[in-house]
Design a protein around this motif. Structure first.
Motif, PDB file in Angstrom:
ATOM      1  N   GLU A  26      34.364  46.112  58.267  1.00  0.00           N
ATOM      2  CA  GLU A  26      35.025  45.115  57.429  1.00  0.00           C
ATOM      3  C   GLU A  26      34.047  43.995  57.106  1.00  0.00           C
ATOM      4  O   GLU A  26      33.158  43.705  57.892  1.00  0.00           O
ATOM      5  N   VAL A  27      34.247  43.381  55.946  1.00  0.00           N
ATOM      6  CA  VAL A  27      33.465  42.202  55.583  1.00  0.00           C
ATOM      7  C   VAL A  27      34.442  41.123  55.124  1.00  0.00           C
ATOM      8  O   VAL A  27      35.351  41.388  54.340  1.00  0.00           O
ATOM      9  N   TYR A  28      34.226  39.922  55.647  1.00  0.00           N
ATOM     10  CA  TYR A  28      35.104  38.787  55.351  1.00  0.00           C
ATOM     11  C   TYR A  28      34.359  37.693  54.605  1.00  0.00           C
ATOM     12  O   TYR A  28      33.162  37.479  54.829  1.00  0.00           O
ATOM     13  N   TYR A  29      35.079  37.010  53.751  1.00  0.00           N
ATOM     14  CA  TYR A  29      34.585  35.800  53.116  1.00  0.00           C
ATOM     15  C   TYR A  29      35.745  34.821  53.065  1.00  0.00           C
ATOM     16  O   TYR A  29      36.882  35.172  53.354  1.00  0.00           O
ATOM     17  N   TYR A  30      35.446  33.572  52.701  1.00  0.00           N
ATOM     18  CA  TYR A  30      36.486  32.558  52.670  1.00  0.00           C
ATOM     19  C   TYR A  30      36.268  31.644  51.477  1.00  0.00           C
ATOM     20  O   TYR A  30      35.129  31.321  51.140  1.00  0.00           O
ATOM     21  N   VAL A  31      37.360  31.265  50.844  1.00  0.00           N
ATOM     22  CA  VAL A  31      37.312  30.304  49.754  1.00  0.00           C
ATOM     23  C   VAL A  31      38.262  29.163  50.100  1.00  0.00           C
ATOM     24  O   VAL A  31      39.478  29.345  50.098  1.00  0.00           O
ATOM     25  N   ASP A  32      37.685  28.015  50.429  1.00  0.00           N
ATOM     26  CA  ASP A  32      38.455  26.813  50.734  1.00  0.00           C
ATOM     27  C   ASP A  32      38.884  26.183  49.413  1.00  0.00           C
ATOM     28  O   ASP A  32      38.049  25.679  48.656  1.00  0.00           O
ATOM     29  N   GLN A  33      40.155  26.229  49.123  1.00  0.00           N
ATOM     30  CA  GLN A  33      40.673  25.747  47.838  1.00  0.00           C
ATOM     31  C   GLN A  33      40.513  24.240  47.656  1.00  0.00           C
ATOM     32  O   GLN A  33      40.687  23.733  46.542  1.00  0.00           O
ATOM     33  N   GLU A  34      40.172  23.525  48.719  1.00  0.00           N
ATOM     34  CA  GLU A  34      40.006  22.072  48.614  1.00  0.00           C
ATOM     35  C   GLU A  34      38.557  21.656  48.460  1.00  0.00           C
ATOM     36  O   GLU A  34      38.271  20.477  48.273  1.00  0.00           O
ATOM     37  N   ASP A  35      37.641  22.593  48.541  1.00  0.00           N
ATOM     38  CA  ASP A  35      36.218  22.289  48.419  1.00  0.00           C
ATOM     39  C   ASP A  35      35.733  22.805  47.069  1.00  0.00           C
ATOM     40  O   ASP A  35      35.588  24.013  46.877  1.00  0.00           O
ATOM     41  N   PRO A  36      35.461  21.917  46.102  1.00  0.00           N
ATOM     42  CA  PRO A  36      35.083  22.370  44.761  1.00  0.00           C
ATOM     43  C   PRO A  36      33.809  23.215  44.721  1.00  0.00           C
ATOM     44  O   PRO A  36      33.699  24.117  43.899  1.00  0.00           O
ATOM     45  N   VAL A  37      32.866  22.946  45.620  1.00  0.00           N
ATOM     46  CA  VAL A  37      31.646  23.754  45.670  1.00  0.00           C
ATOM     47  C   VAL A  37      31.986  25.186  46.056  1.00  0.00           C
ATOM     48  O   VAL A  37      31.522  26.146  45.441  1.00  0.00           O
ATOM     49  N   VAL A  38      32.816  25.341  47.063  1.00  0.00           N
ATOM     50  CA  VAL A  38      33.201  26.671  47.543  1.00  0.00           C
ATOM     51  C   VAL A  38      34.102  27.376  46.528  1.00  0.00           C
ATOM     52  O   VAL A  38      33.945  28.573  46.282  1.00  0.00           O
ATOM     53  N   VAL A  39      35.010  26.650  45.912  1.00  0.00           N
ATOM     54  CA  VAL A  39      35.877  27.244  44.881  1.00  0.00           C
ATOM     55  C   VAL A  39      35.019  27.807  43.748  1.00  0.00           C
ATOM     56  O   VAL A  39      35.273  28.900  43.253  1.00  0.00           O
ATOM     57  N   ALA A  40      33.982  27.069  43.369  1.00  0.00           N
ATOM     58  CA  ALA A  40      33.092  27.533  42.295  1.00  0.00           C
ATOM     59  C   ALA A  40      32.342  28.803  42.690  1.00  0.00           C
ATOM     60  O   ALA A  40      31.918  29.570  41.828  1.00  0.00           O
ATOM     61  N   GLU A  59      25.906  53.826  54.254  1.00  0.00           N
ATOM     62  CA  GLU A  59      24.902  54.070  55.289  1.00  0.00           C
ATOM     63  C   GLU A  59      25.511  54.502  56.622  1.00  0.00           C
ATOM     64  O   GLU A  59      24.961  55.353  57.314  1.00  0.00           O
ATOM     65  N   LEU A  60      26.646  53.922  56.993  1.00  0.00           N
ATOM     66  CA  LEU A  60      27.199  54.170  58.323  1.00  0.00           C
ATOM     67  C   LEU A  60      28.293  55.230  58.360  1.00  0.00           C
ATOM     68  O   LEU A  60      28.585  55.780  59.411  1.00  0.00           O
ATOM     69  N   GLY A  61      28.951  55.451  57.236  1.00  0.00           N
ATOM     70  CA  GLY A  61      29.999  56.464  57.182  1.00  0.00           C
ATOM     71  C   GLY A  61      31.228  56.122  57.999  1.00  0.00           C
ATOM     72  O   GLY A  61      31.958  57.005  58.424  1.00  0.00           O
ATOM     73  N   ARG A  62      31.469  54.851  58.249  1.00  0.00           N
ATOM     74  CA  ARG A  62      32.646  54.433  59.018  1.00  0.00           C
ATOM     75  C   ARG A  62      33.844  54.271  58.093  1.00  0.00           C
ATOM     76  O   ARG A  62      33.714  54.223  56.873  1.00  0.00           O
ATOM     77  N   LYS A  63      35.007  54.133  58.675  1.00  0.00           N
ATOM     78  CA  LYS A  63      36.241  53.905  57.929  1.00  0.00           C
ATOM     79  C   LYS A  63      36.146  52.566  57.195  1.00  0.00           C
ATOM     80  O   LYS A  63      35.646  51.585  57.742  1.00  0.00           O
ATOM     81  N   ASP A  64      36.639  52.545  55.971  1.00  0.00           N
ATOM     82  CA  ASP A  64      36.627  51.331  55.154  1.00  0.00           C
ATOM     83  C   ASP A  64      37.765  50.412  55.578  1.00  0.00           C
ATOM     84  O   ASP A  64      38.925  50.653  55.262  1.00  0.00           O
ATOM     85  N   GLY A  65      37.427  49.354  56.307  1.00  0.00           N
ATOM     86  CA  GLY A  65      38.413  48.357  56.705  1.00  0.00           C
ATOM     87  C   GLY A  65      38.650  47.325  55.618  1.00  0.00           C
ATOM     88  O   GLY A  65      39.533  46.482  55.737  1.00  0.00           O
ATOM     89  N   GLY A  66      37.843  47.367  54.576  1.00  0.00           N
ATOM     90  CA  GLY A  66      38.047  46.509  53.420  1.00  0.00           C
ATOM     91  C   GLY A  66      37.245  45.227  53.424  1.00  0.00           C
ATOM     92  O   GLY A  66      36.599  44.859  54.391  1.00  0.00           O
ATOM     93  N   VAL A  67      37.310  44.587  52.272  1.00  0.00           N
ATOM     94  CA  VAL A  67      36.760  43.246  52.091  1.00  0.00           C
ATOM     95  C   VAL A  67      37.963  42.324  52.113  1.00  0.00           C
ATOM     96  O   VAL A  67      38.927  42.535  51.378  1.00  0.00           O
ATOM     97  N   ARG A  68      37.909  41.314  52.953  1.00  0.00           N
ATOM     98  CA  ARG A  68      39.073  40.448  53.158  1.00  0.00           C
ATOM     99  C   ARG A  68      38.661  38.984  53.202  1.00  0.00           C
ATOM    100  O   ARG A  68      37.517  38.671  53.510  1.00  0.00           O
ATOM    101  N   GLN A  69      39.626  38.133  52.933  1.00  0.00           N
ATOM    102  CA  GLN A  69      39.417  36.702  53.129  1.00  0.00           C
ATOM    103  C   GLN A  69      39.997  36.302  54.477  1.00  0.00           C
ATOM    104  O   GLN A  69      41.060  36.768  54.855  1.00  0.00           O
ATOM    105  N   ASN A  70      39.260  35.456  55.186  1.00  0.00           N
ATOM    106  CA  ASN A  70      39.771  34.901  56.426  1.00  0.00           C
ATOM    107  C   ASN A  70      39.071  33.576  56.683  1.00  0.00           C
ATOM    108  O   ASN A  70      37.919  33.386  56.311  1.00  0.00           O
ATOM    109  N   ASN A  71      39.753  32.700  57.365  1.00  0.00           N
ATOM    110  CA  ASN A  71      39.296  31.341  57.602  1.00  0.00           C
ATOM    111  C   ASN A  71      38.437  31.244  58.862  1.00  0.00           C
ATOM    112  O   ASN A  71      38.702  30.435  59.738  1.00  0.00           O
TER     113      ASN A  71
END
Length: 123
Positions: A26-40, A59-71
């Motif tokens: 899995e790969v996670y990213y986060y977008v803080d809706q109150e931070d204009p730099v991060v929102v951009a 490369e790894l052939g593992r199960k796709d856990g997805g791309v997700r947002q998390n804080n």
């Protein structure tokens, strides 16, 4: 990370679960809706996460856990495109073996590096 002048921030982890059968990448990213730099950067953060996930899965052939947002704190305050990678589950016996295998580690590192190069259009 914010003072590094880096193009991206990548935090690499091994996941865990109370269920030993849980597995995947899995790969996670986060977008803080109150931070204009991060929102951009919302689109860039999502794009970086997806590129890295695609490279890891290939490369790894593992199960796709997805791309997700998390804080997660390591990506919450970062002012550059930032992701957190969960390569595999340490709590899964089969994936624990893989995580301890130098060949698997090398392939994961190569996939991450290739993903960064792809994101930066360097390959």
């Amino acid at each position: 990370a914010n003072s590094s002048r880096a193009a991206v921030f990548v935090s690499i982890h091994s996941n865990g679960s109370t269920k030993s059968e849980t597995n995947g990448t899995e790969v996670y990213y986060y977008v803080d809706q109150e931070d204009p730099v991060v929102v951009a950067q919302a689109g860039e953060r999502a794009r970086l996460a997806q590129i890295i996930q695609d490279n890891l899965l290939r490369e790894l052939g593992r199960k796709d856990g997805g791309v997700r947002q998390n804080n997660y704190i390591v990506v919450r305050y970062t002012q550059i495109p930032a992701i957190l990678i969960e390569t595999a589950y340490l709590s899964n016996p089969g994936e624990e073996v893989l995580l301890n295998d130098p060949s698997f580690q090398d392939r994961a590192a190569r996939a991450i590096a290739n993903g960064i190069f792809e994101y930066l259009n360097l390959n």
